[in-house]
Design an enzyme around this catalytic site. Structure first.
Site: not given
Length: 469
Positions: A23-24
Protein backbone atom coordinates in the site's frame (compact mmCIF):
# COMPACT_ATOMS: atom_id res chain seq x y z
CA UNK A 1 -2.92 -23.59 22.31
CA UNK A 2 0.51 -21.93 22.63
CA UNK A 3 1.54 -23.02 19.15
CA UNK A 4 -1.73 -21.65 17.70
CA UNK A 5 -1.07 -18.24 19.30
CA UNK A 6 2.48 -18.20 17.92
CA UNK A 7 1.26 -19.09 14.44
CA UNK A 8 -1.40 -16.36 14.68
CA UNK A 9 1.20 -13.74 15.64
CA UNK A 10 3.60 -14.83 12.89
CA UNK A 11 0.84 -15.01 10.28
CA UNK A 12 -0.53 -11.58 11.27
CA UNK A 13 2.87 -9.85 11.14
CA UNK A 14 3.77 -11.40 7.78
CA UNK A 15 0.37 -10.71 6.24
CA UNK A 16 -0.09 -7.15 7.48
CA UNK A 17 3.58 -6.34 6.85
CA UNK A 18 3.30 -7.32 3.18
CA UNK A 19 -0.03 -5.56 2.62
CA UNK A 20 1.04 -2.33 4.33
CA UNK A 21 4.33 -2.31 2.39
CA UNK A 22 2.47 -2.78 -0.90
CA UNK A 23 0.00 0.00 0.00
CA UNK A 24 2.65 2.53 1.02
CA UNK A 25 4.82 1.61 -1.93
CA UNK A 26 1.94 2.74 -4.18
CA UNK A 27 2.00 6.21 -2.60
CA UNK A 28 5.81 6.28 -2.64
CA UNK A 29 6.28 5.13 -6.25
CA UNK A 30 3.82 7.62 -7.75
CA UNK A 31 5.15 10.41 -5.53
CA UNK A 32 8.69 9.72 -6.71
CA UNK A 33 7.46 9.57 -10.31
CA UNK A 34 6.23 13.15 -9.87
CA UNK A 35 9.59 13.99 -8.20
CA UNK A 36 8.04 14.67 -4.78
CA UNK A 37 10.58 14.14 -2.02
CA UNK A 38 9.76 11.21 0.31
CA UNK A 39 11.38 11.78 3.70
CA UNK A 40 10.18 8.65 5.56
CA UNK A 41 8.76 5.29 4.44
CA UNK A 42 7.45 3.54 7.55
CA UNK A 43 5.91 0.09 7.96
CA UNK A 44 4.20 0.29 11.35
CA UNK A 45 3.52 3.17 13.71
CA UNK A 46 5.27 4.43 16.80
CA UNK A 47 8.94 4.16 17.73
CA UNK A 48 11.19 2.82 14.94
CA UNK A 49 12.88 -0.51 15.75
CA UNK A 50 14.92 -0.59 12.51
CA UNK A 51 15.95 2.19 10.14
CA UNK A 52 17.99 2.49 6.98
CA UNK A 53 18.76 5.61 4.96
CA UNK A 54 18.51 5.03 1.22
CA UNK A 55 19.22 8.18 -0.73
CA UNK A 56 16.95 10.93 0.61
CA UNK A 57 14.42 8.55 2.21
CA UNK A 58 14.57 6.88 5.63
CA UNK A 59 13.04 3.39 5.49
CA UNK A 60 11.94 2.04 8.84
CA UNK A 61 10.05 -0.67 10.71
CA UNK A 62 8.08 0.66 13.68
CA UNK A 63 6.86 -1.04 16.84
CA UNK A 64 3.09 -1.12 16.19
CA UNK A 65 2.39 -3.34 13.12
CA UNK A 66 -1.09 -1.96 12.40
CA UNK A 67 -0.40 0.26 9.42
CA UNK A 68 2.23 2.52 7.95
CA UNK A 69 2.84 5.82 6.18
CA UNK A 70 4.97 7.73 3.69
CA UNK A 71 5.90 11.23 4.85
CA UNK A 72 6.49 13.51 1.91
CA UNK A 73 8.17 16.92 2.11
CA UNK A 74 5.34 19.34 2.93
CA UNK A 75 5.34 23.00 3.97
CA UNK A 76 2.39 22.33 6.28
CA UNK A 77 4.70 20.20 8.45
CA UNK A 78 7.39 22.84 8.84
CA UNK A 79 9.75 25.17 6.98
CA UNK A 80 11.07 23.90 3.64
CA UNK A 81 14.33 24.95 2.00
CA UNK A 82 13.43 27.29 -0.91
CA UNK A 83 15.58 25.12 -3.19
CA UNK A 84 13.27 22.16 -2.52
CA UNK A 85 9.90 23.88 -2.42
CA UNK A 86 9.03 22.67 -5.92
CA UNK A 87 9.35 19.09 -4.58
CA UNK A 88 6.95 19.63 -1.65
CA UNK A 89 3.69 17.66 -1.73
CA UNK A 90 1.54 20.72 -1.06
CA UNK A 91 3.06 22.53 -4.08
CA UNK A 92 1.87 19.83 -6.53
CA UNK A 93 -1.21 20.26 -8.69
CA UNK A 94 -4.44 18.80 -7.34
CA UNK A 95 -4.33 16.12 -10.03
CA UNK A 96 -0.86 14.96 -8.97
CA UNK A 97 -1.88 14.93 -5.30
CA UNK A 98 -4.98 12.93 -6.24
CA UNK A 99 -2.86 10.37 -8.14
CA UNK A 100 -0.36 10.00 -5.27
CA UNK A 101 -3.07 9.41 -2.66
CA UNK A 102 -5.15 7.13 -4.91
CA UNK A 103 -2.12 4.96 -5.72
CA UNK A 104 -2.13 3.25 -2.30
CA UNK A 105 -5.64 1.76 -2.48
CA UNK A 106 -5.27 1.14 -6.22
CA UNK A 107 -2.13 -0.97 -5.75
CA UNK A 108 -3.94 -3.07 -3.13
CA UNK A 109 -6.74 -3.86 -5.60
CA UNK A 110 -4.20 -4.60 -8.33
CA UNK A 111 -2.16 -6.80 -5.98
CA UNK A 112 -5.22 -8.93 -5.18
CA UNK A 113 -5.85 -9.39 -8.90
CA UNK A 114 -2.21 -10.46 -9.44
CA UNK A 115 -2.49 -13.02 -6.61
CA UNK A 116 -5.55 -14.60 -8.21
CA UNK A 117 -3.80 -14.66 -11.61
CA UNK A 118 -0.87 -16.48 -10.00
CA UNK A 119 -3.09 -19.02 -8.20
CA UNK A 120 -5.11 -19.77 -11.34
CA UNK A 121 -1.93 -20.03 -13.47
CA UNK A 122 -0.11 -22.40 -11.12
CA UNK A 123 -3.18 -24.58 -10.61
CA UNK A 124 -4.15 -26.17 -7.33
CA UNK A 125 -5.69 -29.59 -6.79
CA UNK A 126 -8.57 -29.47 -4.31
CA UNK A 127 -11.44 -31.74 -3.30
CA UNK A 128 -14.50 -31.55 -5.53
CA UNK A 129 -17.63 -30.04 -4.00
CA UNK A 130 -19.38 -33.38 -3.43
CA UNK A 131 -22.46 -33.87 -1.25
CA UNK A 132 -25.20 -36.32 -0.38
CA UNK A 133 -28.76 -35.68 0.75
CA UNK A 134 -28.78 -35.59 4.55
CA UNK A 135 -32.35 -34.67 5.55
CA UNK A 136 -35.60 -35.52 3.72
CA UNK A 137 -37.77 -32.42 3.28
CA UNK A 138 -34.78 -30.06 3.61
CA UNK A 139 -34.02 -27.19 1.18
CA UNK A 140 -31.57 -29.44 -0.68
CA UNK A 141 -34.22 -32.18 -0.90
CA UNK A 142 -36.65 -29.61 -2.35
CA UNK A 143 -34.03 -28.56 -4.90
CA UNK A 144 -33.36 -32.17 -5.94
CA UNK A 145 -37.02 -33.22 -6.11
CA UNK A 146 -37.38 -32.43 -9.87
CA UNK A 147 -34.69 -35.07 -10.51
CA UNK A 148 -37.05 -37.85 -9.41
CA UNK A 149 -35.85 -40.94 -7.53
CA UNK A 150 -32.15 -39.97 -7.94
CA UNK A 151 -32.82 -36.75 -6.07
CA UNK A 152 -34.51 -38.60 -3.21
CA UNK A 153 -31.71 -41.09 -2.50
CA UNK A 154 -29.45 -40.44 0.49
CA UNK A 155 -26.87 -42.76 -1.10
CA UNK A 156 -26.55 -40.71 -4.29
CA UNK A 157 -23.59 -38.31 -4.34
CA UNK A 158 -23.67 -35.10 -6.37
CA UNK A 159 -20.87 -32.91 -7.70
CA UNK A 160 -21.45 -29.12 -7.70
CA UNK A 161 -20.02 -27.78 -10.96
CA UNK A 162 -21.23 -24.17 -10.85
CA UNK A 163 -23.17 -21.73 -8.65
CA UNK A 164 -25.36 -19.16 -10.42
CA UNK A 165 -23.62 -19.95 -13.70
CA UNK A 166 -20.09 -19.45 -12.36
CA UNK A 167 -17.78 -22.49 -12.30
CA UNK A 168 -16.61 -23.60 -8.85
CA UNK A 169 -13.67 -25.85 -8.00
CA UNK A 170 -14.40 -26.87 -4.43
CA UNK A 171 -16.41 -25.90 -1.38
CA UNK A 172 -14.73 -22.50 -1.14
CA UNK A 173 -16.35 -21.49 -4.43
CA UNK A 174 -19.70 -22.88 -3.27
CA UNK A 175 -19.45 -20.89 -0.03
CA UNK A 176 -18.66 -17.70 -1.94
CA UNK A 177 -21.67 -18.22 -4.21
CA UNK A 178 -23.89 -18.89 -1.21
CA UNK A 179 -22.68 -15.78 0.65
CA UNK A 180 -23.08 -13.69 -2.49
CA UNK A 181 -26.68 -14.88 -2.82
CA UNK A 182 -27.40 -14.02 0.82
CA UNK A 183 -25.80 -10.57 0.59
CA UNK A 184 -27.78 -9.80 -2.58
CA UNK A 185 -30.98 -11.06 -0.86
CA UNK A 186 -31.74 -13.77 -3.42
CA UNK A 187 -34.43 -16.30 -2.55
CA UNK A 188 -32.60 -19.10 -4.40
CA UNK A 189 -29.27 -19.84 -6.01
CA UNK A 190 -28.81 -22.00 -9.09
CA UNK A 191 -26.66 -25.12 -8.66
CA UNK A 192 -25.28 -26.96 -11.68
CA UNK A 193 -24.84 -30.60 -10.65
CA UNK A 194 -23.38 -33.79 -12.03
CA UNK A 195 -23.73 -37.39 -10.82
CA UNK A 196 -20.38 -38.34 -12.40
CA UNK A 197 -18.43 -37.79 -9.19
CA UNK A 198 -15.41 -39.90 -10.18
CA UNK A 199 -15.03 -38.47 -13.70
CA UNK A 200 -12.34 -35.91 -14.50
CA UNK A 201 -14.97 -33.88 -16.39
CA UNK A 202 -18.77 -33.98 -15.83
CA UNK A 203 -20.53 -35.96 -18.56
CA UNK A 204 -24.09 -34.79 -17.89
CA UNK A 205 -25.11 -31.72 -15.86
CA UNK A 206 -28.46 -30.59 -14.46
CA UNK A 207 -29.55 -27.26 -13.00
CA UNK A 208 -31.59 -26.99 -9.79
CA UNK A 209 -32.73 -24.04 -7.66
CA UNK A 210 -31.68 -24.17 -4.00
CA UNK A 211 -33.85 -22.13 -1.57
CA UNK A 212 -31.73 -19.93 0.74
CA UNK A 213 -34.18 -17.24 1.91
CA UNK A 214 -34.59 -18.99 5.31
CA UNK A 215 -30.88 -18.57 6.14
CA UNK A 216 -29.92 -15.74 8.51
CA UNK A 217 -26.72 -14.04 7.42
CA UNK A 218 -26.32 -12.57 10.92
CA UNK A 219 -26.37 -15.97 12.68
CA UNK A 220 -22.70 -16.81 13.20
CA UNK A 221 -23.47 -20.00 15.12
CA UNK A 222 -25.50 -21.59 12.33
CA UNK A 223 -24.16 -24.69 10.58
CA UNK A 224 -25.20 -23.79 7.03
CA UNK A 225 -24.54 -27.26 5.61
CA UNK A 226 -26.73 -28.76 8.33
CA UNK A 227 -29.49 -26.19 7.78
CA UNK A 228 -29.56 -26.75 4.02
CA UNK A 229 -29.76 -30.50 4.49
CA UNK A 230 -26.70 -31.75 2.68
CA UNK A 231 -23.61 -33.53 3.97
CA UNK A 232 -20.17 -33.37 2.43
CA UNK A 233 -19.41 -36.62 0.66
CA UNK A 234 -16.20 -38.48 1.37
CA UNK A 235 -15.20 -41.73 -0.30
CA UNK A 236 -14.99 -44.70 2.03
CA UNK A 237 -11.68 -44.32 3.87
CA UNK A 238 -9.91 -46.53 6.42
CA UNK A 239 -10.15 -45.22 10.00
CA UNK A 240 -6.52 -44.10 10.00
CA UNK A 241 -5.65 -40.95 11.96
CA UNK A 242 -3.82 -38.10 10.27
CA UNK A 243 -3.70 -35.09 12.62
CA UNK A 244 -4.41 -35.39 16.34
CA UNK A 245 -5.47 -32.09 17.91
CA UNK A 246 -3.53 -30.90 20.95
CA UNK A 247 -5.26 -31.63 24.32
CA UNK A 248 -8.08 -33.50 22.53
CA UNK A 249 -9.62 -36.79 23.79
CA UNK A 250 -7.61 -38.61 21.11
CA UNK A 251 -4.30 -37.17 22.32
CA UNK A 252 -5.16 -37.77 25.98
CA UNK A 253 -5.85 -41.42 25.11
CA UNK A 254 -2.36 -41.71 23.59
CA UNK A 255 -3.47 -41.92 19.96
CA UNK A 256 -1.08 -40.64 17.28
CA UNK A 257 -1.05 -39.86 13.59
CA UNK A 258 -0.88 -43.10 11.61
CA UNK A 259 -2.86 -45.18 14.12
CA UNK A 260 -5.60 -47.30 12.50
CA UNK A 261 -8.77 -47.71 14.58
CA UNK A 262 -9.97 -51.31 14.28
CA UNK A 263 -12.57 -51.74 17.03
CA UNK A 264 -14.66 -49.71 19.48
CA UNK A 265 -15.96 -51.67 22.49
CA UNK A 266 -15.29 -54.94 20.58
CA UNK A 267 -17.37 -53.72 17.60
CA UNK A 268 -15.32 -53.71 14.40
CA UNK A 269 -14.81 -50.41 12.56
CA UNK A 270 -14.75 -50.81 8.79
CA UNK A 271 -14.33 -47.15 7.74
CA UNK A 272 -13.70 -43.62 8.93
CA UNK A 273 -17.33 -42.72 8.24
CA UNK A 274 -18.46 -45.52 10.55
CA UNK A 275 -16.15 -44.26 13.31
CA UNK A 276 -17.40 -40.67 12.89
CA UNK A 277 -21.04 -41.81 13.07
CA UNK A 278 -20.34 -43.64 16.33
CA UNK A 279 -18.39 -40.70 17.82
CA UNK A 280 -21.15 -38.19 16.96
CA UNK A 281 -23.79 -40.45 18.54
CA UNK A 282 -21.94 -40.87 21.84
CA UNK A 283 -20.99 -37.47 23.33
CA UNK A 284 -19.22 -37.70 26.68
CA UNK A 285 -19.05 -41.50 26.57
CA UNK A 286 -16.00 -43.53 27.61
CA UNK A 287 -15.06 -46.39 25.31
CA UNK A 288 -12.30 -48.90 24.73
CA UNK A 289 -10.57 -48.41 21.38
CA UNK A 290 -8.44 -51.05 19.71
CA UNK A 291 -5.94 -49.65 17.23
CA UNK A 292 -3.00 -50.85 15.15
CA UNK A 293 0.38 -49.09 15.21
CA UNK A 294 3.46 -50.30 13.31
CA UNK A 295 1.84 -53.70 12.79
CA UNK A 296 1.09 -54.26 16.50
CA UNK A 297 -2.33 -54.10 18.17
CA UNK A 298 -3.00 -51.92 21.23
CA UNK A 299 -5.95 -50.98 23.44
CA UNK A 300 -6.73 -47.66 25.12
CA UNK A 301 -9.62 -45.92 26.82
CA UNK A 302 -10.97 -42.62 25.51
CA UNK A 303 -13.59 -40.25 26.90
CA UNK A 304 -15.23 -38.34 24.07
CA UNK A 305 -15.83 -34.61 24.34
CA UNK A 306 -19.31 -33.14 23.82
CA UNK A 307 -19.82 -30.42 21.21
CA UNK A 308 -23.10 -28.53 20.67
CA UNK A 309 -23.93 -27.85 17.00
CA UNK A 310 -27.26 -26.16 16.20
CA UNK A 311 -28.68 -27.28 19.54
CA UNK A 312 -27.62 -30.89 18.94
CA UNK A 313 -24.93 -32.41 21.18
CA UNK A 314 -22.37 -34.47 19.28
CA UNK A 315 -19.36 -36.44 20.41
CA UNK A 316 -15.88 -35.32 19.44
CA UNK A 317 -12.65 -37.32 19.24
CA UNK A 318 -10.31 -34.56 18.06
CA UNK A 319 -8.55 -36.18 15.12
CA UNK A 320 -8.71 -36.01 11.31
CA UNK A 321 -8.59 -38.83 8.81
CA UNK A 322 -5.60 -39.78 6.68
CA UNK A 323 -6.62 -39.41 3.06
CA UNK A 324 -4.78 -41.92 0.89
CA UNK A 325 -3.73 -40.00 -2.27
CA UNK A 326 -4.52 -43.01 -4.49
CA UNK A 327 -8.13 -42.95 -3.24
CA UNK A 328 -8.56 -39.19 -3.02
CA UNK A 329 -7.07 -38.32 -6.41
CA UNK A 330 -10.17 -39.31 -8.35
CA UNK A 331 -12.28 -37.05 -6.12
CA UNK A 332 -10.13 -33.97 -6.77
CA UNK A 333 -9.96 -31.44 -9.57
CA UNK A 334 -7.38 -28.90 -10.62
CA UNK A 335 -8.14 -25.44 -11.92
CA UNK A 336 -5.08 -24.54 -13.99
CA UNK A 337 -5.47 -21.90 -16.67
CA UNK A 338 -3.31 -20.31 -19.33
CA UNK A 339 -2.04 -16.80 -18.63
CA UNK A 340 -4.81 -14.99 -20.53
CA UNK A 341 -7.60 -17.17 -19.07
CA UNK A 342 -6.07 -16.78 -15.58
CA UNK A 343 -5.99 -13.00 -16.07
CA UNK A 344 -9.67 -12.94 -17.02
CA UNK A 345 -10.66 -15.34 -14.21
CA UNK A 346 -8.64 -13.32 -11.70
CA UNK A 347 -10.36 -10.12 -12.81
CA UNK A 348 -13.79 -11.74 -12.52
CA UNK A 349 -12.99 -13.00 -9.00
CA UNK A 350 -11.67 -9.57 -7.98
CA UNK A 351 -14.76 -7.82 -9.35
CA UNK A 352 -17.09 -10.32 -7.63
CA UNK A 353 -15.42 -9.80 -4.24
CA UNK A 354 -15.42 -6.00 -4.63
CA UNK A 355 -19.14 -6.09 -5.47
CA UNK A 356 -19.85 -8.33 -2.46
CA UNK A 357 -17.87 -6.07 -0.13
CA UNK A 358 -19.56 -2.87 -1.32
CA UNK A 359 -23.03 -4.45 -1.07
CA UNK A 360 -22.19 -5.70 2.42
CA UNK A 361 -21.03 -2.21 3.49
CA UNK A 362 -24.16 -0.63 2.04
CA UNK A 363 -26.43 -3.05 3.90
CA UNK A 364 -24.46 -2.50 7.14
CA UNK A 365 -25.01 1.25 6.82
CA UNK A 366 -28.75 0.76 6.23
CA UNK A 367 -28.97 -1.69 9.14
CA UNK A 368 -29.95 -4.73 7.04
CA UNK A 369 -26.79 -6.56 8.08
CA UNK A 370 -25.41 -6.56 11.62
CA UNK A 371 -22.20 -4.66 12.41
CA UNK A 372 -21.10 -7.84 14.20
CA UNK A 373 -19.66 -8.91 10.83
CA UNK A 374 -16.83 -6.39 11.29
CA UNK A 375 -13.58 -8.14 12.19
CA UNK A 376 -10.59 -6.61 13.95
CA UNK A 377 -6.92 -7.48 14.42
CA UNK A 378 -7.62 -10.45 16.71
CA UNK A 379 -9.79 -12.20 14.12
CA UNK A 380 -7.35 -11.34 11.33
CA UNK A 381 -4.51 -12.83 13.39
CA UNK A 382 -6.57 -15.97 14.01
CA UNK A 383 -7.39 -16.34 10.29
CA UNK A 384 -3.75 -15.65 9.39
CA UNK A 385 -2.47 -18.33 11.76
CA UNK A 386 -4.89 -20.92 10.37
CA UNK A 387 -4.11 -19.97 6.77
CA UNK A 388 -0.32 -20.07 7.16
CA UNK A 389 -0.59 -23.58 8.66
CA UNK A 390 -2.98 -24.77 5.94
CA UNK A 391 -0.66 -24.02 3.02
CA UNK A 392 0.45 -21.32 0.62
CA UNK A 393 -2.79 -21.36 -1.37
CA UNK A 394 -4.94 -20.60 1.68
CA UNK A 395 -2.47 -17.93 2.84
CA UNK A 396 -2.36 -16.22 -0.56
CA UNK A 397 -6.15 -16.39 -0.85
CA UNK A 398 -6.51 -14.67 2.53
CA UNK A 399 -3.89 -12.12 1.51
CA UNK A 400 -5.83 -11.32 -1.67
CA UNK A 401 -9.09 -10.93 0.25
CA UNK A 402 -7.53 -8.63 2.86
CA UNK A 403 -5.72 -6.63 0.17
CA UNK A 404 -9.09 -5.99 -1.48
CA UNK A 405 -10.61 -5.04 1.87
CA UNK A 406 -7.73 -2.66 2.62
CA UNK A 407 -8.05 -1.01 -0.78
CA UNK A 408 -11.82 -0.58 -0.52
CA UNK A 409 -11.67 0.61 3.10
CA UNK A 410 -9.12 3.29 2.23
CA UNK A 411 -11.28 4.57 -0.62
CA UNK A 412 -14.22 5.29 1.69
CA UNK A 413 -14.81 9.08 2.01
CA UNK A 414 -13.84 9.16 5.69
CA UNK A 415 -11.48 11.93 6.89
CA UNK A 416 -8.02 10.60 7.80
CA UNK A 417 -8.34 7.80 5.23
CA UNK A 418 -7.13 8.14 1.64
CA UNK A 419 -10.74 8.38 0.50
CA UNK A 420 -11.29 11.44 2.68
CA UNK A 421 -8.35 13.24 1.07
CA UNK A 422 -9.54 12.23 -2.39
CA UNK A 423 -12.92 13.77 -1.56
CA UNK A 424 -11.18 17.05 -0.70
CA UNK A 425 -9.30 16.95 -4.01
CA UNK A 426 -12.48 16.34 -6.01
CA UNK A 427 -14.00 19.40 -4.28
CA UNK A 428 -10.88 21.37 -5.19
CA UNK A 429 -11.10 20.26 -8.84
CA UNK A 430 -14.73 21.37 -9.02
CA UNK A 431 -14.50 24.64 -7.04
CA UNK A 432 -10.99 25.61 -8.13
CA UNK A 433 -9.83 26.11 -4.54
CA UNK A 434 -9.00 23.72 -1.65
CA UNK A 435 -11.21 23.17 1.38
CA UNK A 436 -10.44 25.55 4.21
CA UNK A 437 -7.80 24.53 6.72
CA UNK A 438 -10.32 24.91 9.55
CA UNK A 439 -12.81 22.58 7.88
CA UNK A 440 -10.09 20.00 7.20
CA UNK A 441 -8.92 20.08 10.83
CA UNK A 442 -12.48 19.64 12.12
CA UNK A 443 -13.11 16.81 9.65
CA UNK A 444 -9.91 15.09 10.78
CA UNK A 445 -11.20 15.02 14.37
CA UNK A 446 -14.52 13.56 13.22
CA UNK A 447 -12.67 11.00 11.10
CA UNK A 448 -10.47 10.01 14.03
CA UNK A 449 -13.53 9.45 16.22
CA UNK A 450 -15.21 7.37 13.48
CA UNK A 451 -12.14 5.19 12.95
CA UNK A 452 -11.56 4.79 16.69
CA UNK A 453 -15.21 3.81 17.18
CA UNK A 454 -15.15 1.27 14.35
CA UNK A 455 -11.86 -0.16 15.65
CA UNK A 456 -13.28 -0.59 19.16
CA UNK A 457 -16.41 -2.21 17.70
CA UNK A 458 -14.33 -4.61 15.60
CA UNK A 459 -12.17 -5.58 18.59
CA UNK A 460 -15.31 -6.08 20.69
CA UNK A 461 -16.65 -8.39 17.98
CA UNK A 462 -13.36 -10.30 18.05
CA UNK A 463 -13.53 -10.76 21.81
CA UNK A 464 -17.16 -11.84 21.59
CA UNK A 465 -16.29 -14.49 19.01
CA UNK A 466 -13.48 -15.74 21.26
CA UNK A 467 -15.76 -15.92 24.31
CA UNK A 468 -18.34 -17.83 22.25
CA UNK A 469 -15.73 -20.29 21.03
Amino acid sequence: MVSSVIWSIVGFIVLIGILVTIHEWGHYAVGRWFKVKAEVFSVGFGKPIWTRQVGETQFQLAAIPLGGYVRFLDERNGPVDPAEQARAFNRQSVYKRFAIVAAGPAINLLFAWLIYIFIYSVGVAQPKALFTLDQPGSPVAQALSPLGSMGESTEQAWWIIAVDGRDVYGWQGVSQGLVQGLINQHDTIKLTLSADIEASEPLVTQDVRLPISHLNINDFNADVLFELGWARYLPSLPAQLDRVIEASPAQQAGLRAGDIIERVNDNSVSSWQELVAWVHANPGQTAQITYRRDGAEFNTWVQLAALVVNGETRGQLGASVYQDPSIIRQYQQTQQLGLWSATVAGLEQTQALISMTLTMLKRMITGDISLSHLSGPISIADFSGQAIQSGWVQFLTLMALLSLSLGILNLLPIPMLDGGHLTYYVYEMIRGKPVSEGFEMAAQRVGFLMIAGLTLLAISNDLLRLSNG
